[in-house]
Motif scaffolding. Structure first.
Motif, mmCIF file in Angstrom:
data_model
loop_
_atom_site.group_PDB
_atom_site.id
_atom_site.type_symbol
_atom_site.label_atom_id
_atom_site.label_comp_id
_atom_site.label_asym_id
_atom_site.label_seq_id
_atom_site.Cartn_x
_atom_site.Cartn_y
_atom_site.Cartn_z
ATOM 1 N N SER A 35 0.820 -1.205 0.000
ATOM 2 C CA SER A 35 0.000 0.000 0.000
ATOM 3 C C SER A 35 0.850 1.249 0.000
ATOM 4 C CB SER A 35 -0.925 -0.003 1.223
ATOM 5 O OG SER A 35 -0.163 0.039 2.421
ATOM 6 N N GLU A 36 2.075 1.160 0.515
ATOM 7 C CA GLU A 36 2.938 2.320 0.569
ATOM 8 C C GLU A 36 3.808 2.466 -0.666
ATOM 9 O OE1 GLU A 36 5.157 1.873 4.141
ATOM 10 O OE2 GLU A 36 3.418 2.051 5.460
ATOM 11 N N ALA A 37 3.907 1.381 -1.461
ATOM 12 C CA ALA A 37 4.774 1.433 -2.645
ATOM 13 C C ALA A 37 4.202 2.415 -3.657
ATOM 14 C CB ALA A 37 4.891 0.050 -3.273
ATOM 15 N N PRO A 38 5.029 3.288 -4.192
ATOM 16 C CA PRO A 38 4.525 4.254 -5.171
ATOM 17 C C PRO A 38 4.111 3.553 -6.451
ATOM 18 C CG PRO A 38 6.918 4.322 -5.066
ATOM 19 C CD PRO A 38 6.476 3.417 -3.955
ATOM 20 N N SER A 39 3.072 4.077 -7.103
ATOM 21 C CA SER A 39 2.661 3.511 -8.379
ATOM 22 C C SER A 39 3.718 3.824 -9.428
ATOM 23 C CB SER A 39 1.309 4.101 -8.807
ATOM 24 O OG SER A 39 1.425 5.494 -8.974
ATOM 25 N N GLN A 40 3.706 3.049 -10.501
ATOM 26 C CA GLN A 40 4.636 3.288 -11.583
ATOM 27 C C GLN A 40 4.270 4.614 -12.266
ATOM 28 O OE1 GLN A 40 7.348 1.339 -12.563
ATOM 29 N NE2 GLN A 40 6.929 0.389 -10.580
ATOM 30 N N PRO A 41 5.249 5.331 -12.780
ATOM 31 C CA PRO A 41 4.920 6.586 -13.466
ATOM 32 C C PRO A 41 4.126 6.330 -14.741
ATOM 33 C CG PRO A 41 7.224 6.024 -13.803
ATOM 34 C CD PRO A 41 6.709 5.064 -12.783
ATOM 35 N N LEU A 42 3.314 7.296 -15.109
ATOM 36 C CA LEU A 42 2.700 7.268 -16.426
ATOM 37 C C LEU A 42 3.794 7.577 -17.436
ATOM 38 C CD1 LEU A 42 -0.654 9.280 -16.085
ATOM 39 C CD2 LEU A 42 -0.424 6.851 -16.651
ATOM 40 N N GLY A 68 -0.206 15.478 -8.036
ATOM 41 C CA GLY A 68 -0.162 14.150 -7.433
ATOM 42 C C GLY A 68 -0.004 13.006 -8.400
ATOM 43 N N VAL A 69 0.564 13.265 -9.578
ATOM 44 C CA VAL A 69 0.770 12.199 -10.546
ATOM 45 C C VAL A 69 2.233 12.169 -10.957
ATOM 46 C CG1 VAL A 69 0.123 13.721 -12.479
ATOM 47 C CG2 VAL A 69 0.029 11.242 -12.774
ATOM 48 N N ASP A 70 2.778 10.974 -11.043
ATOM 49 C CA ASP A 70 4.167 10.774 -11.465
ATOM 50 C C ASP A 70 4.167 10.503 -12.963
ATOM 51 O OD1 ASP A 70 6.866 10.286 -11.598
ATOM 52 O OD2 ASP A 70 6.800 8.361 -10.551
ATOM 53 N N MET A 113 -6.998 5.568 -26.452
ATOM 54 C CA MET A 113 -8.160 6.382 -26.116
ATOM 55 C C MET A 113 -7.686 7.801 -25.846
ATOM 56 S SD MET A 113 -10.176 3.675 -23.695
ATOM 57 C CE MET A 113 -11.747 4.494 -23.923
ATOM 58 N N ILE A 114 -8.308 8.762 -26.482
ATOM 59 C CA ILE A 114 -7.849 10.147 -26.424
ATOM 60 C C ILE A 114 -8.237 10.785 -25.093
ATOM 61 C CG2 ILE A 114 -8.027 12.419 -27.488
ATOM 62 C CD1 ILE A 114 -8.572 10.963 -30.159
ATOM 63 N N ALA A 115 -7.225 11.307 -24.392
ATOM 64 C CA ALA A 115 -7.448 11.961 -23.106
ATOM 65 C C ALA A 115 -7.362 13.464 -23.202
ATOM 66 C CB ALA A 115 -6.416 11.460 -22.093
ATOM 67 N N SER A 233 -8.523 2.720 -17.883
ATOM 68 C CA SER A 233 -9.452 2.149 -16.911
ATOM 69 C C SER A 233 -8.867 2.136 -15.502
ATOM 70 C CB SER A 233 -9.822 0.726 -17.343
ATOM 71 O OG SER A 233 -10.669 0.118 -16.395
ATOM 72 N N ARG A 234 -7.591 1.758 -15.403
ATOM 73 C CA ARG A 234 -6.978 1.549 -14.093
ATOM 74 C C ARG A 234 -6.503 2.830 -13.427
ATOM 75 N NH1 ARG A 234 -1.668 0.525 -13.053
ATOM 76 N NH2 ARG A 234 -1.278 0.264 -15.296
ATOM 77 N N ARG A 235 -6.160 3.853 -14.218
ATOM 78 C CA ARG A 235 -5.522 5.033 -13.645
ATOM 79 C C ARG A 235 -6.271 6.319 -14.036
ATOM 80 N NH1 ARG A 235 0.916 4.542 -13.858
ATOM 81 N NH2 ARG A 235 0.583 6.209 -12.332
ATOM 82 N N SER A 236 -7.565 6.276 -13.898
ATOM 83 C CA SER A 236 -8.381 7.421 -14.304
ATOM 84 C C SER A 236 -8.005 8.689 -13.550
ATOM 85 C CB SER A 236 -9.861 7.106 -14.101
ATOM 86 O OG SER A 236 -10.135 6.807 -12.749
ATOM 87 N N ALA A 237 -7.775 8.569 -12.241
ATOM 88 C CA ALA A 237 -7.453 9.757 -11.436
ATOM 89 C C ALA A 237 -6.117 10.362 -11.873
ATOM 90 C CB ALA A 237 -7.412 9.402 -9.957
ATOM 91 N N ASP A 238 -5.153 9.502 -12.200
ATOM 92 C CA ASP A 238 -3.851 10.006 -12.644
ATOM 93 C C ASP A 238 -3.974 10.751 -13.969
ATOM 94 O OD1 ASP A 238 -2.463 9.068 -10.468
ATOM 95 O OD2 ASP A 238 -1.776 7.228 -11.449
ATOM 96 N N ILE A 239 -4.813 10.247 -14.862
ATOM 97 C CA ILE A 239 -4.950 10.894 -16.162
ATOM 98 C C ILE A 239 -5.692 12.226 -16.027
ATOM 99 C CG2 ILE A 239 -5.943 10.658 -18.470
ATOM 100 C CD1 ILE A 239 -5.354 7.650 -18.257
#
Length: 339
Positions: A35-42, A68-70, A113-115, A233-239
């Motif tokens: 839970s503490e491990a940082p997510s991989q960067p986009l 808040g996104v890497d 998918m276009i963001a 799908s998995r990283r909507s908040a990061d995008i």
């Protein structure tokens, strides 16, 4: 009197009880570590083009971190390289033209998918021809240097159509963008399809003149940032954070242009003055204007329909329903709804 319970599988020895407690403790530590491990960067592939440059600014100024996104910008030399990296799964997203989005959709299982609508070219993409060629009709039978599998094909096709010609009327010389200036100087091509910063250097040779630009096809040359379906799908908040950071960078360019150009220039090899000129032909799209372009039936959807018809004539084309797959889960709608 024994403290152990027996029978019916309900008893448990002290040793076994301690063993299970120890395993449980290890599991707790493991879960905490996860839970503490940082997510991989986009990881987003990008090539030198002023239209995408706010992404460099967002990274340099810490706007991604602030949101808040890497993000890791993977710098590549051409749009073809950007597309290939995306198709191979080496990046999560790509800054590209619509051509790369369509090609990746056809050639891989990454489902782009276009963001974000980054920009549209309004004069920056050009066809430069050797002195003596003054209009598109005079390109008949000439050698045209362009980067294969890129937006250059579309621009050339649209230009030739305006001059009453087709792709069959010219000789295509496939070259990377970085090789076009040498080809012009060596005389191995008669014209090139290009864009800044490469076009800037070619024009400075004095060997060519502009015979066509994206201003002649207003609104048709668009650049976007897209992500593969799984990442969407998995990283909507990061995008969503990624798009907000883009917005901060665009705002900074508008309020502090010269400092922004100096920072951008270090990444794409252009001076502040050259960038000033280049941006005369590029419309950067801010975060608050994304709905205008990403809406169903909007300019991007129309562009995809027109692009597919030109790039793959004779094939069953896209329709409005099928085009919607590129926009579901855009940063202006709900990423959670992506299936």
């Amino acid at each position: 009197m024994s403290r152990n319970w027996h029978g019916g599988g309900q008893g448990m020895s002290g040793t076994r009880r301690y063993y299970i407690a120890f395993i449980g403790l290890l599991a707790t530590f493991a879960l905490a570590a996860c839970s503490e491990a940082p997510s991989q960067p986009l990881r987003v592939g990008i090539n030198p083009w002023p239209g995408y440059a706010p992404l460099f600014l967002a990274a340099d100024q810490g706007f991604f971190s602030d949101e808040g996104v890497d993000v890791e910008l993977v710098e590549l030399s051409s749009l073809a390289d950007v597309r290939r990296a995306f198709e191979r799964g080496q990046t999560d997203g790509m800054a590209s033209s619509l051509v790369e989005v369509l090609d990746a959709d056809r050639n891989s299982h990454r489902a782009p998918m276009i963001a974000l609508m980054a920009d549209y070219s309004n004069g920056a993409d050009v066809i430069l021809a050797k002195r003596g060629i003054t209009d598109i009709a005079e390109l008949k039978g000439q050698r045209i240097g362009l980067e294969p599998s890129s937006l250059n094909r579309f621009i050339l096709a649209r230009a030739l159509a305006q001059g009453g010609l087709s792709m069959d009327d010219v000789e295509i010389v496939s070259l990377p963008q970085v090789g076009l200036q040498e080809a012009v100087e060596m005389g191995t091509v008669d014209a090139v399809v290009t864009y800044p910063p490469i076009s800037t250097g070619i024009e400075q040779t004095g060997l060519v003149a502009q015979v066509f630009s994206s201003a002649d096809i207003p609104g048709e040359v668009s650049d976007v940032v897209s992500f593969n379906r799984e990442t969407a799908s998995r990283r909507s908040a990061d995008i969503e954070a990624f798009v907000r950071a883009w917005g901060h960078a665009v705002d900074l360019i508008r309020t502090n242009r010269q400092e922004s150009y100096a920072l951008i220039g270090r990444h794409i090899g252009m001076s502040a003055d050259e960038l000033e000129d280049a941006y005369q032909g590029i419309e950067i799209i801010s975060a608050d204007r994304q709905d205008e372009f990403l809406r169903p039936g909007g300019p991007l959807a129309s562009g995809i329909l027109a692009l597919g018809a030109i790039l793959w004539p004779g094939e069953a084309g896209e329709d409005a329903k099928s085009v919607s797959r590129f926009f579901r889960g855009s940063a202006r709608t709900s990423w959670v709804s992506v299936e």
